[in-house]
Enzyme design. Structure first.
Site, PDB file in Angstrom:
ATOM      1  N   HIS A  25       0.829  -1.221   0.000  1.00 50.70           N
ATOM      2  CA  HIS A  25       0.000   0.000   0.000  1.00 50.70           C
ATOM      3  C   HIS A  25       0.849   1.251   0.000  1.00 50.70           C
ATOM      4  O   HIS A  25       1.938   1.258   0.556  1.00 50.70           O
ATOM      5  CB  HIS A  25      -0.874   0.099   1.271  1.00 50.70           C
ATOM      6  CG  HIS A  25      -1.675  -1.099   1.586  1.00 50.70           C
ATOM      7  ND1 HIS A  25      -1.695  -1.663   2.840  1.00 50.70           N
ATOM      8  CD2 HIS A  25      -2.500  -1.846   0.808  1.00 50.70           C
ATOM      9  CE1 HIS A  25      -2.516  -2.708   2.827  1.00 50.70           C
ATOM     10  NE2 HIS A  25      -2.996  -2.855   1.617  1.00 50.70           N
TER      11      HIS A  25
ATOM     12  N   HIS B  49       0.730   4.597   1.973  1.00 53.17           N
ATOM     13  CA  HIS B  49       0.066   5.185   3.131  1.00 53.17           C
ATOM     14  C   HIS B  49       0.182   6.708   3.059  1.00 53.17           C
ATOM     15  O   HIS B  49       1.017   7.256   2.341  1.00 53.17           O
ATOM     16  CB  HIS B  49       0.652   4.619   4.427  1.00 53.17           C
ATOM     17  CG  HIS B  49       0.140   3.234   4.747  1.00 53.17           C
ATOM     18  ND1 HIS B  49      -0.506   2.921   5.924  1.00 53.17           N
ATOM     19  CD2 HIS B  49       0.167   2.085   4.028  1.00 53.17           C
ATOM     20  CE1 HIS B  49      -0.853   1.638   5.914  1.00 53.17           C
ATOM     21  NE2 HIS B  49      -0.449   1.105   4.787  1.00 53.17           N
TER      22      HIS B  49
ATOM     23  N   HIS C 255     -11.769   0.632   0.735  1.00 50.28           N
ATOM     24  CA  HIS C 255     -10.609  -0.191   0.384  1.00 50.28           C
ATOM     25  C   HIS C 255     -10.972  -1.177  -0.732  1.00 50.28           C
ATOM     26  O   HIS C 255     -12.080  -1.681  -0.790  1.00 50.28           O
ATOM     27  CB  HIS C 255     -10.144  -0.954   1.631  1.00 50.28           C
ATOM     28  CG  HIS C 255      -8.953  -1.821   1.377  1.00 50.28           C
ATOM     29  ND1 HIS C 255      -7.699  -1.299   1.204  1.00 50.28           N
ATOM     30  CD2 HIS C 255      -8.843  -3.162   1.232  1.00 50.28           C
ATOM     31  CE1 HIS C 255      -6.851  -2.314   0.989  1.00 50.28           C
ATOM     32  NE2 HIS C 255      -7.521  -3.442   1.003  1.00 50.28           N
TER      33      HIS C 255
ATOM     34  N   HIS D 265      -8.940   2.734  -2.408  1.00 50.93           N
ATOM     35  CA  HIS D 265      -8.070   3.825  -1.983  1.00 50.93           C
ATOM     36  C   HIS D 265      -7.037   4.015  -3.081  1.00 50.93           C
ATOM     37  O   HIS D 265      -6.601   3.032  -3.693  1.00 50.93           O
ATOM     38  CB  HIS D 265      -7.343   3.467  -0.688  1.00 50.93           C
ATOM     39  CG  HIS D 265      -8.259   3.151   0.462  1.00 50.93           C
ATOM     40  ND1 HIS D 265      -7.975   2.192   1.400  1.00 50.93           N
ATOM     41  CD2 HIS D 265      -9.454   3.709   0.806  1.00 50.93           C
ATOM     42  CE1 HIS D 265      -8.953   2.165   2.297  1.00 50.93           C
ATOM     43  NE2 HIS D 265      -9.866   3.061   1.953  1.00 50.93           N
TER      44      HIS D 265
ATOM     45  N   ASP E  37      -4.109   1.646  -2.702  1.00 47.20           N
ATOM     46  CA  ASP E  37      -4.279   0.185  -2.711  1.00 47.20           C
ATOM     47  C   ASP E  37      -3.592  -0.430  -3.919  1.00 47.20           C
ATOM     48  O   ASP E  37      -4.093  -0.351  -5.041  1.00 47.20           O
ATOM     49  CB  ASP E  37      -5.777  -0.184  -2.736  1.00 47.20           C
ATOM     50  CG  ASP E  37      -6.494   0.220  -1.466  1.00 47.20           C
ATOM     51  OD1 ASP E  37      -5.820   0.502  -0.462  1.00 47.20           O
ATOM     52  OD2 ASP E  37      -7.743   0.260  -1.492  1.00 47.20           O
TER      53      ASP E  37
ATOM     54  N   HIS F  14       3.218  -5.437   3.961  1.00 45.08           N
ATOM     55  CA  HIS F  14       2.612  -6.048   5.157  1.00 45.08           C
ATOM     56  C   HIS F  14       2.960  -7.523   5.308  1.00 45.08           C
ATOM     57  O   HIS F  14       3.373  -8.183   4.360  1.00 45.08           O
ATOM     58  CB  HIS F  14       1.086  -5.904   5.087  1.00 45.08           C
ATOM     59  CG  HIS F  14       0.600  -4.508   5.328  1.00 45.08           C
ATOM     60  ND1 HIS F  14       0.103  -4.090   6.530  1.00 45.08           N
ATOM     61  CD2 HIS F  14       0.556  -3.423   4.508  1.00 45.08           C
ATOM     62  CE1 HIS F  14      -0.247  -2.810   6.445  1.00 45.08           C
ATOM     63  NE2 HIS F  14       0.016  -2.377   5.222  1.00 45.08           N
TER      64      HIS F  14
ATOM     65  N   ARG G 180       2.684  -4.054   9.609  1.00 44.72           N
ATOM     66  CA  ARG G 180       3.521  -3.349   8.636  1.00 44.72           C
ATOM     67  C   ARG G 180       4.947  -3.848   8.859  1.00 44.72           C
ATOM     68  O   ARG G 180       5.490  -3.664   9.947  1.00 44.72           O
ATOM     69  CB  ARG G 180       3.412  -1.845   8.878  1.00 44.72           C
ATOM     70  CG  ARG G 180       1.964  -1.363   8.810  1.00 44.72           C
ATOM     71  CD  ARG G 180       1.753   0.027   9.376  1.00 44.72           C
ATOM     72  NE  ARG G 180       0.329   0.391   9.265  1.00 44.72           N
ATOM     73  CZ  ARG G 180      -0.153   1.597   9.495  1.00 44.72           C
ATOM     74  NH1 ARG G 180       0.648   2.582   9.866  1.00 44.72           N
ATOM     75  NH2 ARG G 180      -1.435   1.836   9.357  1.00 44.72           N
TER      76      ARG G 180
HETATM   77 ZN    ZN Z   1      -6.806   0.583   1.252  1.00 45.98          ZN
HETATM   78 CU    CU Z   2      -0.781  -0.796   4.370  1.00 44.29          CU
END
Ligand code: ZN
Ligand code: CU
Length: 181
Positions: free
Chosen positions: A74, A76, A100, A109, A112, A149, A172
């Site tokens: 992702h 962030h 999401h 997002h 994503d 992740h 994470r």
């Molecule tokens: Zn997301």
């Molecule tokens: Cu993430």
């Protein structure tokens, strides 16, 4: 009322001078960004580049030191990686306030990026083109962070709040700031 030609000419000259001085400086277009992934807690490390093409942003990367199998990837919200466990980077980058989802979903997002897959050696190599990411403007990904992740991203397909917000992707395990290349 007649304006003498000399005054008229000098007024036009003044206007041209002023307007050329106030014209905004043209910025160079941003063509490329880069992220170096590192973790002080494990051996995860990687390099990811973002390159602007006509059809979208090409994301190319190699991440090593992973457990074999799929891992969520992702962008962030913040580039604040001062917390070694990546707890200060905020949630998924989501400037358009959507739910999401998967990389190929329209509703997702912006951050994503789905899952990457690590091989037997714990190395994930990937390359894809995305139409939603931006390298310029207020919703640019520059200065934000990339996070990998511990678990697979369920892409919002689960029936829990966690699935709909984070894809239930687990911890994470490494993060890095996306910067101008
Ligand atoms: Zn997301
Ligand atoms: Cu993430």
């Amino acid at each position: 009322m007649k304006i003498p030609i000399v005054i008229l000419v000098s007024l036009i000259t003044m206007y041209v001078n002023v307007s050329s001085k106030t014209e905004p400086v043209k910025k160079e277009p941003v063509e490329k960004a880069v992220c170096v992934l590192l973790s002080p807690f494990n051996s995860v490390n990687g390099l990811i580049t973002f390159e602007k093409l006509v059809k979208g942003i090409q994301v190319t990367g190699k991440i090593s030191g992973l457990d074999t199998g799929p891992h969520a990837l992702h962008i962030h919200e913040k580039g604040d990686i001062r917390d070694p466990k990546c707890l200060t980077v905020g949630g998924h980058f989501n400037p358009l306030h959507k739910q999401h989802g998967a990389l190929e979903d329209k509703v997702r997002h912006m951050g994503d990026l789905g899952n990457i897959n690590a091989d037997e050696q714990g190395i994930a190599v990937f390359s894809f083109v995305d139409k939603q990411l931006l390298l310029e403007g207020p919703n640019s990904i520059i200065g934000r962070s990339l996070v990998v992740h511990s678990k697979i991203d369920d892409l919002g397909r689960g029936n829990t709040l966690e699935s709909k917000t984070t894809g239930a992707s687990g911890e994470r395990i490494a993060c890095g700031v996306i910067g101008y290349a």
